[in-house]
Design a protein around this motif. Structure first.
Motif, short mmCIF file in Angstrom:
data_model
loop_
_atom_site.label_atom_id
_atom_site.label_comp_id
_atom_site.label_asym_id
_atom_site.label_seq_id
_atom_site.Cartn_x
_atom_site.Cartn_y
_atom_site.Cartn_z
N THR A 1 16.99 6.97 -22.50
CA THR A 1 17.59 7.95 -21.60
C THR A 1 16.66 8.32 -20.45
N LYS A 2 15.35 8.30 -20.68
CA LYS A 2 14.41 8.64 -19.61
C LYS A 2 14.49 7.65 -18.45
N LYS A 3 14.81 6.40 -18.77
CA LYS A 3 14.94 5.37 -17.74
C LYS A 3 16.38 5.20 -17.26
N GLY A 4 17.27 6.06 -17.76
CA GLY A 4 18.67 6.00 -17.35
C GLY A 4 19.49 4.95 -18.04
N LEU A 5 18.97 4.39 -19.15
CA LEU A 5 19.71 3.37 -19.91
C LEU A 5 20.49 4.06 -21.01
N CYS A 6 21.66 4.56 -20.64
CA CYS A 6 22.45 5.40 -21.54
C CYS A 6 23.76 4.71 -21.90
N ASN A 7 24.42 5.26 -22.89
CA ASN A 7 25.75 4.81 -23.28
C ASN A 7 26.66 4.83 -22.04
N GLY A 8 27.24 3.67 -21.70
CA GLY A 8 28.10 3.58 -20.52
C GLY A 8 27.44 2.96 -19.31
N THR A 9 26.11 2.72 -19.35
CA THR A 9 25.43 2.04 -18.24
C THR A 9 25.94 0.61 -18.15
N ARG A 10 26.22 0.15 -16.94
CA ARG A 10 26.74 -1.21 -16.73
C ARG A 10 25.67 -2.09 -16.10
N PHE A 11 25.73 -3.39 -16.45
CA PHE A 11 24.75 -4.38 -15.99
C PHE A 11 25.48 -5.65 -15.56
N ILE A 12 24.74 -6.50 -14.84
CA ILE A 12 25.17 -7.87 -14.61
C ILE A 12 24.14 -8.78 -15.27
N VAL A 13 24.59 -9.73 -16.04
CA VAL A 13 23.70 -10.63 -16.77
C VAL A 13 23.04 -11.61 -15.80
N THR A 14 21.71 -11.70 -15.86
CA THR A 14 20.97 -12.62 -14.98
C THR A 14 20.39 -13.82 -15.72
N ASP A 15 20.18 -13.69 -17.05
CA ASP A 15 19.66 -14.81 -17.82
C ASP A 15 19.94 -14.56 -19.31
N LEU A 16 20.08 -15.64 -20.06
CA LEU A 16 20.39 -15.55 -21.48
C LEU A 16 19.35 -16.33 -22.27
N LYS A 17 18.62 -15.64 -23.14
CA LYS A 17 17.62 -16.24 -24.01
C LYS A 17 18.13 -16.17 -25.46
N PRO A 18 17.48 -16.90 -26.37
CA PRO A 18 17.94 -16.87 -27.77
C PRO A 18 17.98 -15.47 -28.38
N ASN A 19 17.02 -14.61 -28.03
CA ASN A 19 16.97 -13.28 -28.63
C ASN A 19 16.88 -12.15 -27.61
N LEU A 20 17.10 -12.49 -26.34
CA LEU A 20 17.04 -11.48 -25.28
C LEU A 20 18.12 -11.77 -24.24
N ILE A 21 18.64 -10.70 -23.66
CA ILE A 21 19.53 -10.83 -22.51
C ILE A 21 18.85 -10.13 -21.33
N TYR A 22 18.67 -10.87 -20.23
CA TYR A 22 18.11 -10.29 -19.02
C TYR A 22 19.29 -9.79 -18.18
N ALA A 23 19.20 -8.54 -17.72
CA ALA A 23 20.32 -7.97 -16.99
C ALA A 23 19.84 -7.03 -15.89
N GLU A 24 20.58 -7.04 -14.78
CA GLU A 24 20.30 -6.14 -13.66
C GLU A 24 21.20 -4.92 -13.79
N VAL A 25 20.61 -3.73 -13.69
CA VAL A 25 21.37 -2.48 -13.82
C VAL A 25 22.26 -2.29 -12.59
N LEU A 26 23.54 -2.02 -12.84
CA LEU A 26 24.50 -1.83 -11.75
C LEU A 26 24.73 -0.36 -11.43
N THR A 27 24.49 0.53 -12.39
CA THR A 27 24.82 1.94 -12.19
C THR A 27 23.67 2.82 -12.66
N GLY A 28 23.64 4.06 -12.17
CA GLY A 28 22.68 5.03 -12.66
C GLY A 28 21.35 4.99 -11.93
N PRO A 29 20.37 5.80 -12.39
CA PRO A 29 19.08 5.91 -11.70
C PRO A 29 18.24 4.64 -11.74
#
Length: 234
Positions: free
Chosen positions: A142-170
């Motif tokens: 929550t301190k970084k603004g990654l809250c329930n309802g935050t939307r992202f666009i996926v930039t890369d897909l790894k076996p155990n990680l998803i890289y994503a750019e934040v679309l909304t919020g701080p």
């Protein structure tokens, strides 16, 4: 949902003025949607266009299709993923029940647990592509603004990680690493305590009307294969 720039639609939502038409003999409590509000072609094309690329999503992050039920969002999101370029990746959840009784664990086979998607939980079989929009289902930081309802666009897909750019919020425009996490659902109606390890996200080209609350959306399609649950939801 703010409708400051859509006076006609905002006035139509004032259902208490008694001016809504009902020319098809519908029940008195049933609202007839004006023909001007109904698309004649594909709702997906109307909202997102004929092609969906990362640049288009980045330039138009405030578009979505809203549905009454989760099952409708799953169907529409799968259809949109099929229209997108790129390789589709699939992530499976690990589901189990929390119990010290071995017999109770045997009563609920893995296949049965995999088939369940309680409210607010990710799906067992998460299908996703680079450039897809996703939405966070739990507060992550929550301190970084990654809250329930935050939307992202996926930039890369790894076996155990998803890289994503934040679309909304701080944290907008920041690149975030999303891991798989162990968590329990809030659904108290289950006769057991379900434990799931999965990414805390869902694809969000389409989302439920309830999940859209608090979102800022400029272009919205509403998929209504059947009536909504209540006037407030509409």
């Amino acid at each position: 949902m703010k409708t400051a720039d859509e006076k006609e639609f905002a006035n139509w939502l004032l259902l208490g003025d008694g001016k809504l038409s009902n020319t098809d003999g519908l029940h008195i409590d049933t609202i007839e949607i004006p023909q001007d509000f109904i698309t004649k072609g594909s709702l997906i094309t109307k909202i997102f266009g004929y092609t969906i690329t990362m640049k288009q999503v980045q330039d138009n992050p405030d578009r979505a299709i809203l549905c009454p039920k989760n099952e409708d969002t799953f169907k529409i999101n799968d259809e949109i993923l099929g229209l997108m370029e790129g390789e589709e990746k699939e992530y499976l959840s690990i589901d189990s029940i929390v119990s010290d009784d071995p017999q109770e664990q045997l009563n609920f086979p893995t296949e049965f647990l995999n088939s369940m998607t309680p409210s607010g939980m990710p799906v067992h079989r998460l299908k996703i592509k680079v450039s897809a929009t996703i939405i966070l289902l739990r507060n992550l930081n929550t301190k970084k603004g990654l809250c329930n309802g935050t939307r992202f666009i996926v930039t890369d897909l790894k076996p155990n990680l998803i890289y994503a750019e934040v679309l909304t919020g701080p944290a907008q425009s920041q690149i975030i690493f999303l891991p798989k996490i162990n968590f329990l659902p809030n659904d108290s109606e289950l006769p057991f305590k379900l434990k799931q390890r999965q990414f805390l996200i869902r694809v969000s080209f389409a989302m439920t009307i309830n999940k859209s609350q608090g979102q800022t959306l400029q272009k919205v399609g509403i998929y209504l294969p059947y009536p909504v649950f209540a006037h407030g939801q509409l």
